[in-house]
Motif scaffolding. Structure first.
Motif, short mmCIF file in Angstrom:
data_model
loop_
_atom_site.label_atom_id
_atom_site.label_comp_id
_atom_site.label_asym_id
_atom_site.label_seq_id
_atom_site.Cartn_x
_atom_site.Cartn_y
_atom_site.Cartn_z
N ALA A 91 1.06 -0.94 0.06
CA ALA A 91 -0.06 0.16 -0.10
C ALA A 91 0.78 1.25 -0.04
N TRP A 92 1.81 1.20 0.71
CA TRP A 92 3.06 2.46 0.92
C TRP A 92 3.32 2.66 -0.61
N ALA A 93 3.81 1.47 -1.37
CA ALA A 93 4.37 1.88 -2.55
C ALA A 93 3.17 2.32 -3.62
N LEU A 94 1.98 1.80 -3.55
CA LEU A 94 0.94 2.12 -4.40
C LEU A 94 0.49 3.55 -4.13
N SER A 95 0.78 4.04 -3.04
CA SER A 95 0.18 5.40 -2.54
C SER A 95 1.41 6.18 -3.00
N GLY A 96 2.29 5.98 -3.38
CA GLY A 96 3.34 6.82 -4.17
C GLY A 96 4.22 7.39 -3.06
N ARG A 97 4.31 6.91 -1.83
CA ARG A 97 5.05 7.35 -0.66
C ARG A 97 6.48 7.08 -1.11
N GLU A 98 7.62 7.96 -0.57
CA GLU A 98 8.91 7.84 -1.00
C GLU A 98 9.34 6.43 -0.52
N MET A 99 10.26 5.85 -1.24
CA MET A 99 10.76 4.72 -0.69
C MET A 99 12.56 4.65 -1.14
N VAL A 100 13.10 3.82 -0.88
CA VAL A 100 14.76 3.72 -1.22
C VAL A 100 15.22 2.25 -1.08
N SER A 101 16.07 1.90 -1.69
CA SER A 101 16.68 0.56 -1.88
C SER A 101 18.04 0.68 -1.15
N GLU A 102 18.46 -0.36 -0.69
CA GLU A 102 19.67 -0.44 -0.24
C GLU A 102 20.85 -0.55 -1.20
N SER A 103 20.64 -1.08 -2.52
CA SER A 103 21.45 -1.33 -3.44
C SER A 103 21.52 -0.09 -4.51
N GLY A 104 20.51 0.88 -4.18
CA GLY A 104 20.81 2.01 -5.04
C GLY A 104 19.94 1.83 -6.43
N ASP A 105 19.36 0.33 -6.57
CA ASP A 105 18.64 0.35 -7.67
C ASP A 105 16.99 0.74 -7.53
N ARG A 106 16.34 0.78 -8.49
CA ARG A 106 15.06 1.33 -8.21
C ARG A 106 14.32 0.53 -6.94
N PRO A 107 13.61 1.00 -6.01
CA PRO A 107 12.93 0.61 -4.79
C PRO A 107 11.85 -0.33 -5.36
N HIS A 108 11.73 -1.43 -4.90
CA HIS A 108 10.34 -2.30 -4.99
C HIS A 108 9.96 -3.02 -3.73
N VAL A 109 8.74 -3.58 -3.73
CA VAL A 109 8.28 -4.38 -2.42
C VAL A 109 8.57 -5.63 -3.01
N ALA A 110 9.33 -6.44 -2.42
CA ALA A 110 9.84 -7.63 -2.60
C ALA A 110 8.95 -8.95 -1.91
#
Length: 110
Positions: A91-110
């Motif tokens: 829901a966080w991702a779908l709502s457009g709230r900010e996300m980061v990843s540890e690798s620097g790649d595009r963040p996503h929900v795994a």
């Protein structure tokens, strides 16, 4: 499953300066998380509970809400003020709230 014992808030109700506790596993966290979240996997919550502030509201998140509901129930029974973030990081991702990843790649929900 958890009934009335688990307070729930929607993603939009989590304030930008709120204490967000992410209880997902390491690989899920690395793929994408909220920038200011604190990571404590559910399996380590009991041993690391002392790191979580008791003097403020704690917002707990996982992938979709099941693990975070378990964490909220345990925390509240032990004296914290915690609420489950409905829909989790999906829901966080779908709502457009900010996300980061540890690798620097595009963040996503795994």
């Amino acid at each position: 499953m958890f009934g009335e014992s688990v307070p729930v808030v929607d993603v939009g109700s989590v304030p930008p300066d709120g204490y967000l506790l992410d209880v997902r596993e390491d690989d899920e966290w690395a793929a994408g998380h909220a920038p200011e979240a604190v990571h404590v996997p559910l399996g380590r919550l009991a041993e690391r509970a002392g790191e979580i502030p008791k003097d403020r509201q704690v917002y707990v998140v996982c992938r979709v809400g099941g693990r975070s509901a378990q964490a909220v129930q345990a925390l509240n029974e032990a004296g914290w003020q915690a609420a489950n973030v409905a829909g989790g990081m999906q829901a966080w991702a779908l709502s457009g709230r900010e996300m980061v990843s540890e690798s620097g790649d595009r963040p996503h929900v795994a």
